[in-house]
Design a protein around this motif. Structure first.
Motif, PDB file in Angstrom:
ATOM      1  N   UNK A  12       0.837  -1.197   0.000  1.00  0.00           N
ATOM      2  CA  UNK A  12       0.000   0.000   0.000  1.00  0.00           C
ATOM      3  C   UNK A  12       0.872   1.247   0.000  1.00  0.00           C
ATOM      4  N   UNK A  13       0.359   2.280  -0.635  1.00  0.00           N
ATOM      5  CA  UNK A  13       0.956   3.605  -0.601  1.00  0.00           C
ATOM      6  C   UNK A  13      -0.109   4.544  -0.042  1.00  0.00           C
ATOM      7  N   UNK A  14      -0.010   4.819   1.255  1.00  0.00           N
ATOM      8  CA  UNK A  14      -1.083   5.577   1.897  1.00  0.00           C
ATOM      9  C   UNK A  14      -2.353   4.756   1.898  1.00  0.00           C
ATOM     10  N   UNK A  15      -3.406   5.295   1.300  1.00  0.00           N
ATOM     11  CA  UNK A  15      -4.687   4.580   1.254  1.00  0.00           C
ATOM     12  C   UNK A  15      -4.847   3.754  -0.023  1.00  0.00           C
ATOM     13  N   UNK A  16      -3.843   3.774  -0.873  1.00  0.00           N
ATOM     14  CA  UNK A  16      -3.927   3.076  -2.155  1.00  0.00           C
ATOM     15  C   UNK A  16      -3.312   1.689  -2.050  1.00  0.00           C
ATOM     16  N   UNK A  17      -4.095   0.673  -2.424  1.00  0.00           N
ATOM     17  CA  UNK A  17      -3.589  -0.703  -2.476  1.00  0.00           C
ATOM     18  C   UNK A  17      -3.041  -0.961  -3.872  1.00  0.00           C
ATOM     19  N   UNK A  18      -1.726  -0.815  -4.035  1.00  0.00           N
ATOM     20  CA  UNK A  18      -1.115  -1.065  -5.345  1.00  0.00           C
ATOM     21  C   UNK A  18      -1.140  -2.550  -5.678  1.00  0.00           C
ATOM     22  N   UNK A  44       5.170  -2.725  -9.349  1.00  0.00           N
ATOM     23  CA  UNK A  44       5.272  -2.699  -7.886  1.00  0.00           C
ATOM     24  C   UNK A  44       5.639  -4.075  -7.346  1.00  0.00           C
ATOM     25  N   UNK A  45       5.010  -5.119  -7.888  1.00  0.00           N
ATOM     26  CA  UNK A  45       5.325  -6.482  -7.461  1.00  0.00           C
ATOM     27  C   UNK A  45       6.787  -6.811  -7.731  1.00  0.00           C
ATOM     28  N   UNK A  46       7.276  -6.444  -8.908  1.00  0.00           N
ATOM     29  CA  UNK A  46       8.667  -6.721  -9.248  1.00  0.00           C
ATOM     30  C   UNK A  46       9.628  -5.930  -8.365  1.00  0.00           C
ATOM     31  N   UNK A  47       9.266  -4.712  -8.040  1.00  0.00           N
ATOM     32  CA  UNK A  47      10.128  -3.898  -7.174  1.00  0.00           C
ATOM     33  C   UNK A  47      10.214  -4.490  -5.766  1.00  0.00           C
ATOM     34  N   UNK A  48       9.115  -5.024  -5.267  1.00  0.00           N
ATOM     35  CA  UNK A  48       9.152  -5.693  -3.966  1.00  0.00           C
ATOM     36  C   UNK A  48      10.003  -6.957  -4.067  1.00  0.00           C
ATOM     37  N   UNK A  49       9.829  -7.702  -5.141  1.00  0.00           N
ATOM     38  CA  UNK A  49      10.586  -8.942  -5.347  1.00  0.00           C
ATOM     39  C   UNK A  49      12.088  -8.678  -5.365  1.00  0.00           C
ATOM     40  N   UNK A  51      13.627  -6.189  -3.854  1.00  0.00           N
ATOM     41  CA  UNK A  51      14.077  -5.469  -2.670  1.00  0.00           C
ATOM     42  C   UNK A  51      14.100  -3.960  -2.817  1.00  0.00           C
ATOM     43  N   UNK A  52      13.444  -3.421  -3.846  1.00  0.00           N
ATOM     44  CA  UNK A  52      13.407  -1.977  -4.059  1.00  0.00           C
ATOM     45  C   UNK A  52      12.241  -1.317  -3.332  1.00  0.00           C
ATOM     46  N   UNK A  53      11.274  -2.113  -2.934  1.00  0.00           N
ATOM     47  CA  UNK A  53      10.156  -1.656  -2.097  1.00  0.00           C
ATOM     48  C   UNK A  53       9.955  -2.692  -1.001  1.00  0.00           C
ATOM     49  N   UNK A  54       9.479  -2.240   0.135  1.00  0.00           N
ATOM     50  CA  UNK A  54       9.192  -3.159   1.236  1.00  0.00           C
ATOM     51  C   UNK A  54       7.712  -3.509   1.233  1.00  0.00           C
ATOM     52  N   UNK A  55       7.407  -4.805   1.314  1.00  0.00           N
ATOM     53  CA  UNK A  55       6.016  -5.241   1.328  1.00  0.00           C
ATOM     54  C   UNK A  55       5.308  -4.750   2.578  1.00  0.00           C
ATOM     55  N   UNK A  56       4.038  -4.393   2.425  1.00  0.00           N
ATOM     56  CA  UNK A  56       3.221  -4.047   3.590  1.00  0.00           C
ATOM     57  C   UNK A  56       2.895  -5.312   4.373  1.00  0.00           C
ATOM     58  N   UNK A  57       2.612  -6.385   3.635  1.00  0.00           N
ATOM     59  CA  UNK A  57       2.420  -7.704   4.246  1.00  0.00           C
ATOM     60  C   UNK A  57       2.679  -8.761   3.184  1.00  0.00           C
TER      61      UNK A  57
END
Length: 241
Positions: A12-18, A44-49, A51-57
């Motif tokens: 999520x980015x604020x109230x937005x569920x990417x 967004x999924x690839x960036x989390x995969x 390590x460029x973004x941290x997963x919310x859960x």
């Protein structure tokens, strides 16, 4: 095996569920197409995969580990999210040489990957003089430097001419045939179906389908028809909320 495993991933980015509760696997020895309309949550999924973004859960793992925990990431994962991170004044060969040195990889890999991506004759030209397709090839060469077990590409055909698209298709099939795990994000449905074994489709940040390409279409409808139906169903759900 160096599978990609995404389990219950939410970002999520604020109230937005990417991305919301997405689960899928990309297995070794296969090309997995990662499909969805613009804004679906693919990047967004690839960036989390990676390590460029941290997963919310939830979690995203490569060979059973988070990217940041990999001991030699370039030997495990090669990735291209965009081909714009290349200094225009730097020669193609120099760009790859610096990447190899930073990752502790042998310099002979530079000439090897230049031949793989068919840039040997242009290796000593400045990247600023490259076409978009040539910069895309150079970025893929960088991803291949460590002979990775996993290759992750985001819109890799961007800028490639028809011959380049065919070359990329053959390369991806060859890598999968050698047991590599290949995950390709794209919006070009007809192209992906020519080389992917399985597809993962997301829309509105949610998983809509995961499975073999041939099982999505049926009952007289094409793959494109089935894809658009899934995306349209997602839009209808958004309207009803």
């Amino acid at each position: 095996m160096a599978d990609i495993e995404v389990r219950g991933l939410t970002k999520t980015f604020g109230s937005v569920h990417a991305v919301e509760d997405v689960t899928f696997t990309a297995a070794s020895g296969q090309v997995t197409g990662f499909l969805g309309p613009n804004g679906a949550g693919k990047t967004t999924t690839l960036r989390v995969l990676l390590g460029l973004e941290r997963a919310t859960s939830g979690e995203a793992r490569i060979a059973g580990q988070r990217y940041e925990d990999l001991v030699q990431p370039r030997r495990t994962v090669g990735a291209v999210l965009e081909a714009s991170g290349i200094h225009p004044g730097r020669r193609g060969r120099t760009h790859l040489s610096l990447l190899a040195r930073a990752a502790g990889l042998p310099q002979q890999r530079v000439d090897q990957v230049l031949e793989v991506v068919q840039l040997g004759a242009a290796a000593d030209r400045r990247a600023g003089d490259y076409s978009l397709g040539m910069r895309q090839r150079l970025a893929i060469a960088g991803a291949l430097l460590g002979e990775p077990e996993v290759l992750i590409l985001d819109e890799p055909t961007n800028g490639l001419d028809p011959a380049g698209v065919r070359w990329l298709r053959d390369l991806l099939r060859e890598l999968a045939g050698r047991g590599r795990t290949v995950l390709v994000s794209s919006h070009l449905l007809s192209e992906v179906t020519q080389y992917a074994d399985r597809v993962v489709i997301i829309a509105g940040g949610r998983l809509r389908y995961t499975g073999p390409v041939e099982e999505l279409a049926g009952d007289g409808q094409s793959f494109e028809d089935a894809f658009l139906r899934l995306v349209d169903d997602d839009k209808q759900q958004e309207v009803r909320r």
